[in-house]
Design a protein around this motif. Structure first.
Motif, PDB file in Angstrom:
ATOM      1  N   GLU A  21       0.812  -1.213   0.000  1.00 36.35           N
ATOM      2  CA  GLU A  21       0.000   0.000   0.000  1.00 36.35           C
ATOM      3  C   GLU A  21       0.845   1.261   0.000  1.00 36.35           C
ATOM      4  O   GLU A  21       1.765   1.402   0.786  1.00 36.35           O
ATOM      5  CB  GLU A  21      -0.899  -0.005   1.234  1.00 36.35           C
ATOM      6  N   ALA A  22       0.535   2.199  -0.910  1.00 38.57           N
ATOM      7  CA  ALA A  22       1.120   3.533  -0.886  1.00 38.57           C
ATOM      8  C   ALA A  22       0.037   4.460  -0.376  1.00 38.57           C
ATOM      9  O   ALA A  22      -0.997   4.632  -1.003  1.00 38.57           O
ATOM     10  CB  ALA A  22       1.564   3.957  -2.284  1.00 38.57           C
ATOM     11  N   SER A  23       0.263   5.050   0.783  1.00 35.84           N
ATOM     12  CA  SER A  23      -0.815   5.754   1.461  1.00 35.84           C
ATOM     13  C   SER A  23      -0.959   7.193   1.000  1.00 35.84           C
ATOM     14  O   SER A  23      -0.112   7.743   0.324  1.00 35.84           O
ATOM     15  CB  SER A  23      -0.553   5.722   2.964  1.00 35.84           C
ATOM     16  N   LEU A  34       6.677  11.859   0.236  1.00 35.19           N
ATOM     17  CA  LEU A  34       7.805  10.932   0.270  1.00 35.19           C
ATOM     18  C   LEU A  34       8.105  10.449  -1.142  1.00 35.19           C
ATOM     19  O   LEU A  34       7.219   9.985  -1.855  1.00 35.19           O
ATOM     20  CB  LEU A  34       7.469   9.732   1.161  1.00 35.19           C
ATOM     21  N   TYR A  35       9.359  10.579  -1.526  1.00 31.98           N
ATOM     22  CA  TYR A  35       9.817  10.067  -2.810  1.00 31.98           C
ATOM     23  C   TYR A  35      10.555   8.759  -2.545  1.00 31.98           C
ATOM     24  O   TYR A  35      11.568   8.741  -1.831  1.00 31.98           O
ATOM     25  CB  TYR A  35      10.739  11.081  -3.487  1.00 31.98           C
ATOM     26  N   GLY A  36      10.022   7.675  -3.077  1.00 32.63           N
ATOM     27  CA  GLY A  36      10.634   6.385  -2.836  1.00 32.63           C
ATOM     28  C   GLY A  36       9.782   5.273  -3.401  1.00 32.63           C
ATOM     29  O   GLY A  36       8.764   5.513  -4.048  1.00 32.63           O
ATOM     30  N   HIS A  37      10.199   4.032  -3.171  1.00 27.84           N
ATOM     31  CA  HIS A  37       9.398   2.875  -3.556  1.00 27.84           C
ATOM     32  C   HIS A  37       9.666   1.758  -2.559  1.00 27.84           C
ATOM     33  O   HIS A  37      10.595   1.815  -1.755  1.00 27.84           O
ATOM     34  CB  HIS A  37       9.677   2.436  -4.994  1.00 27.84           C
ATOM     35  N   MET A  59       2.780  10.012  -1.742  1.00 29.94           N
ATOM     36  CA  MET A  59       3.892   9.470  -2.506  1.00 29.94           C
ATOM     37  C   MET A  59       4.158  10.349  -3.719  1.00 29.94           C
ATOM     38  O   MET A  59       3.266  10.606  -4.526  1.00 29.94           O
ATOM     39  CB  MET A  59       3.601   8.029  -2.929  1.00 29.94           C
ATOM     40  N   GLY A  60       5.384  10.839  -3.820  1.00 25.66           N
ATOM     41  CA  GLY A  60       5.726  11.777  -4.865  1.00 25.66           C
ATOM     42  C   GLY A  60       6.170  11.113  -6.157  1.00 25.66           C
ATOM     43  O   GLY A  60       6.569   9.948  -6.186  1.00 25.66           O
ATOM     44  N   ASP A  61       6.124  11.869  -7.232  1.00 25.11           N
ATOM     45  CA  ASP A  61       6.574  11.425  -8.550  1.00 25.11           C
ATOM     46  C   ASP A  61       8.109  11.378  -8.542  1.00 25.11           C
ATOM     47  O   ASP A  61       8.760  12.411  -8.348  1.00 25.11           O
ATOM     48  CB  ASP A  61       6.061  12.411  -9.606  1.00 25.11           C
ATOM     49  N   LEU A  62       8.675  10.191  -8.761  1.00 25.05           N
ATOM     50  CA  LEU A  62      10.133  10.055  -8.701  1.00 25.05           C
ATOM     51  C   LEU A  62      10.836  10.918  -9.747  1.00 25.05           C
ATOM     52  O   LEU A  62      12.004  11.271  -9.563  1.00 25.05           O
ATOM     53  CB  LEU A  62      10.534   8.584  -8.866  1.00 25.05           C
ATOM     54  N   ALA A  63      10.143  11.261 -10.821  1.00 24.14           N
ATOM     55  CA  ALA A  63      10.737  12.134 -11.836  1.00 24.14           C
ATOM     56  C   ALA A  63      10.964  13.537 -11.292  1.00 24.14           C
ATOM     57  O   ALA A  63      11.738  14.312 -11.859  1.00 24.14           O
ATOM     58  CB  ALA A  63       9.853  12.177 -13.079  1.00 24.14           C
ATOM     59  N   GLN A  64      10.291  13.851 -10.177  1.00 23.64           N
ATOM     60  CA  GLN A  64      10.439  15.176  -9.567  1.00 23.64           C
ATOM     61  C   GLN A  64      11.158  15.096  -8.213  1.00 23.64           C
ATOM     62  O   GLN A  64      11.105  16.043  -7.434  1.00 23.64           O
ATOM     63  CB  GLN A  64       9.057  15.812  -9.398  1.00 23.64           C
ATOM     64  N   ASN A  65      11.815  14.011  -7.968  1.00 30.99           N
ATOM     65  CA  ASN A  65      12.531  13.812  -6.706  1.00 30.99           C
ATOM     66  C   ASN A  65      13.574  14.913  -6.502  1.00 30.99           C
ATOM     67  O   ASN A  65      14.490  15.074  -7.309  1.00 30.99           O
ATOM     68  CB  ASN A  65      13.219  12.440  -6.746  1.00 30.99           C
ATOM     69  N   PRO A  66      13.494  15.675  -5.397  1.00 31.67           N
ATOM     70  CA  PRO A  66      14.420  16.788  -5.175  1.00 31.67           C
ATOM     71  C   PRO A  66      15.720  16.396  -4.476  1.00 31.67           C
ATOM     72  O   PRO A  66      16.527  17.275  -4.144  1.00 31.67           O
ATOM     73  CB  PRO A  66      13.596  17.736  -4.303  1.00 31.67           C
ATOM     74  N   LYS A  71      18.784  10.141  -5.140  1.00 24.93           N
ATOM     75  CA  LYS A  71      18.538   8.880  -4.448  1.00 24.93           C
ATOM     76  C   LYS A  71      17.192   8.918  -3.722  1.00 24.93           C
ATOM     77  O   LYS A  71      16.527   9.941  -3.639  1.00 24.93           O
ATOM     78  CB  LYS A  71      19.658   8.598  -3.444  1.00 24.93           C
ATOM     79  N   ILE A  72      16.823   7.779  -3.171  1.00 19.69           N
ATOM     80  CA  ILE A  72      15.618   7.678  -2.350  1.00 19.69           C
ATOM     81  C   ILE A  72      15.947   6.919  -1.072  1.00 19.69           C
ATOM     82  O   ILE A  72      16.903   6.124  -1.055  1.00 19.69           O
ATOM     83  CB  ILE A  72      14.473   6.960  -3.110  1.00 19.69           C
ATOM     84  N   PRO A  73      15.185   7.182   0.011  1.00 19.40           N
ATOM     85  CA  PRO A  73      14.024   8.063   0.095  1.00 19.40           C
ATOM     86  C   PRO A  73      14.412   9.526   0.277  1.00 19.40           C
ATOM     87  O   PRO A  73      15.527   9.851   0.690  1.00 19.40           O
ATOM     88  CB  PRO A  73      13.308   7.548   1.341  1.00 19.40           C
ATOM     89  N   CYS A  74      13.451  10.375  -0.036  1.00 22.81           N
ATOM     90  CA  CYS A  74      13.588  11.809   0.177  1.00 22.81           C
ATOM     91  C   CYS A  74      12.208  12.329   0.586  1.00 22.81           C
ATOM     92  O   CYS A  74      11.189  11.871   0.062  1.00 22.81           O
ATOM     93  CB  CYS A  74      14.069  12.491  -1.095  1.00 22.81           C
TER      94      CYS A  74
END
Length: 232
Positions: A21-23, A34-37, A59-66, A71-74
């Motif tokens: 589950e991604a909440s 949160l940017y991650g998987h 859960m954020g779009d990894l393409a926009q990970n700041p 890397k992840i998580p962020c």
């Protein structure tokens, strides 16, 4: 990022975790993203958030990970009146959540100054000392073994500490210290199912107590939780 675990991405448990589950957004009314998987350390951040009474993280779009290194998580927090907050590294994210949301809906009385200091210490210890024991890596950062197969004096000491108390910051006080430490310990049997924990009975009991928490199952997925409870 536990990207080194990609070397084990054929694990059925990891494949199951990828669909956990991604909440949605936090019930604080403030946007935490949160940017991650699920194949990284990101679920331990979700676990910590659930334990603090947050409804999870957007859960954020990894393409926009700041993340400065991609890397992840962020984690980002846009509730600040000054400027958006960016936090990377799983331990730093847990510490940020503890410091800013630690009294949200956590069970029990407010933490004391001593307990807050202990939580910080255990979070840092988990990342700096426990992680290299749990995951032995090549110079390129790929995990190929675990130190739990061979024993380690720090694990012996941890087992001794847990002989006299249920959790790390007090007998009945579950905290983000336990999220940090137990997350790494519980990753090990997922990727190294032949590991033997009999030499650390108190640590094994502690892992069981942490793995059976509702928030752990919500963050990591019911199948991962079920496997660990059977294993332990």
């Amino acid at each position: 990022s536990r990207t080194a675990l990609i070397g084990y991405d054929d694990s059925p448990l990891l494949q199951t975790a990828l669909f956990a589950e991604a909440s949605a957004s936090s019930d604080t009314g403030k946007t935490l993203t949160l940017y991650g998987h699920q194949g990284s350390r990101s679920p331990l951040v979700n676990w910590g958030a659930y334990e603090l009474g947050l409804d999870g993280l957007k859960m954020g779009d990894l393409a926009q990970n700041p993340h400065l290194f991609g890397k992840i998580p962020c984690l980002t927090d846009d509730s600040s009146e000054d400027e958006p907050v960016v936090v990377f590294e799983s331990g730093a994210i847990l510490e940020y959540l503890q410091g800013n949301y630690g009294n949200n809906k956590r069970e029990g009385p407010p933490l004391t100054k001593s307990q807050r200091a202990a939580i910080t210490s255990w979070i840092v210890w988990a990342n700096a000392s426990l992680d290299p024991i749990c995951f032995i890596e090549t110079p390129q950062g790929k995990v190929y073994d675990t130190g739990l197969k061979y024993g380690h004096p720090l694990l012996d000491r941890l087992d001794e500490i847990l002989k006299g108390q249920k959790f790390l910051v007090g007998n009945d006080t579950f905290s983000l210290a336990d999220v940090a430490v137990a997350s790494y310990l519980l990753y090990v049997p997922q990727f190294f199912p032949d590991v033997d924990l009999q030499k650390w009975p108190n640590m094994a009991r502690y892992m069981m107590d942490c793995a059976k928490r509702d928030a752990y199952g919500k963050a990591f997925g019911a199948k991962v939780q079920g496997y660990l409870l059977d294993f332990l």
